[in-house]
Design a protein around this motif. Structure first.
Motif, mmCIF file in Angstrom:
data_model
loop_
_atom_site.group_PDB
_atom_site.id
_atom_site.type_symbol
_atom_site.label_atom_id
_atom_site.label_comp_id
_atom_site.label_asym_id
_atom_site.label_seq_id
_atom_site.Cartn_x
_atom_site.Cartn_y
_atom_site.Cartn_z
ATOM 1 N N GLU A 1 -3.146 2.239 -1.891
ATOM 2 C CA GLU A 1 -1.951 1.758 -2.602
ATOM 3 C C GLU A 1 -2.136 0.304 -3.044
ATOM 4 N N LEU A 2 -2.641 -0.523 -2.154
ATOM 5 C CA LEU A 2 -2.859 -1.937 -2.485
ATOM 6 C C LEU A 2 -3.894 -2.081 -3.602
ATOM 7 N N CYS A 3 -4.947 -1.302 -3.505
ATOM 8 C CA CYS A 3 -5.995 -1.348 -4.517
ATOM 9 C C CYS A 3 -5.469 -0.919 -5.884
ATOM 10 N N GLU A 4 -4.709 0.163 -5.916
ATOM 11 C CA GLU A 4 -4.158 0.648 -7.177
ATOM 12 C C GLU A 4 -3.192 -0.373 -7.792
ATOM 13 N N SER A 5 -2.389 -1.004 -6.959
ATOM 14 C CA SER A 5 -1.467 -2.031 -7.456
ATOM 15 C C SER A 5 -2.238 -3.231 -7.994
#
Length: 235
Positions: A11-15
């Motif tokens: 999730e952090l990477c995609e954001s």
């Protein structure tokens, strides 16, 4: 690492990818606001911003592995179909972040080769594909060592690089290259010719020395069989 932590990292990477593509870069504060996670939570998963962006590539394999469970009868796919499915799916995933991939693939993945986390995740996935396929020829086991899976992963990196530079309509040359490579790999590991030769050797040798009655070929087959028996004992 727990499944929840892996999901949080993705999730952090995609954001972070969204912020990079829209803003050109990102800060931890921006990422915290976008995900609702505190800075301390982010740093508990990643040591720095660079690690967040680099995680994009191994996350492709992790996300794909999660997708496999949603593919009906995936385990019945041939090795060529499994490899092709992975390659084509990751093409689609990278197309969504194409600008980022074009800017980073060379330095973050390709130049690192076997040392990248992406390569290591792929090697593990490919090893699973091959070792769980009941159609693999017994003789293929002689070449299916760790270096074999690393080689297949390296070939995939070459295909991605080719795909990034492919200007053919609908990337048809990349798809054709993938089909030819995966088809070749399948032919190599499914081919039963050597298996049959090994069975012939065992039969000739185990039945009253029949091999000795076949000039030249008999001598060769006996020597070949004994050498392979010794190798199997050593392993």
């Amino acid at each position: 690492m727990t499944a929840e932590q892996i999901n949080d990292k993705i999730e952090l990477c995609e954001s972070a990818m969204d912020l990079i593509l829209s803003e050109g870069s990102f800060t931890i504060a921006q990422l915290s606001e976008a995900t609702g996670k505190t800075a301390s939570q982010i740093y508990s998963l990643f040591p720095n911003k660079k690690a967040i962006t680099e995680y994009y590539y191994p996350s492709l394999v992790i996300r794909y592995s999660a997708m496999i469970g949603e593919i009906e009868d995936f385990e019945s796919y041939t090795i060529s179909e499994k490899l092709s499915n992975f390659i084509f799916t990751t093409f689609d995933m990278m197309e969504d972040r194409r600008e980022f991939v074009e800017d980073t693939f060379e330095k973050m993945v390709f130049k690192k080769g076997c040392n990248s986390e992406f390569h290591q995740e792929m090697t593990a996935l490919f090893k699973h594909f091959f070792t769980t396929d009941g159609r693999i020829a017994v003789s293929a086991g002689f070449v299916m060592k760790d270096y074999f899976y690393e080689f297949i992963a390296r070939e995939y990196l070459d295909i991605v690089k080719f795909w990034l530079n492919d200007d053919s309509d609908g990337k048809e040359r990349s798809f054709a290259l993938t089909d030819k490579l995966t088809g070749f790999v399948e032919e190599v590991v499914y081919n039963k010719v050597i298996d049959k030769g090994f069975d012939l050797a065992k039969y000739l040798i185990s039945h009253a020395g029949l091999a000795k009655n076949i000039p030249l070929f008999g001598e060769w087959i006996t020597s070949w069989f004994n050498d392979n028996e010794e190798e199997n004992k050593d392993e």
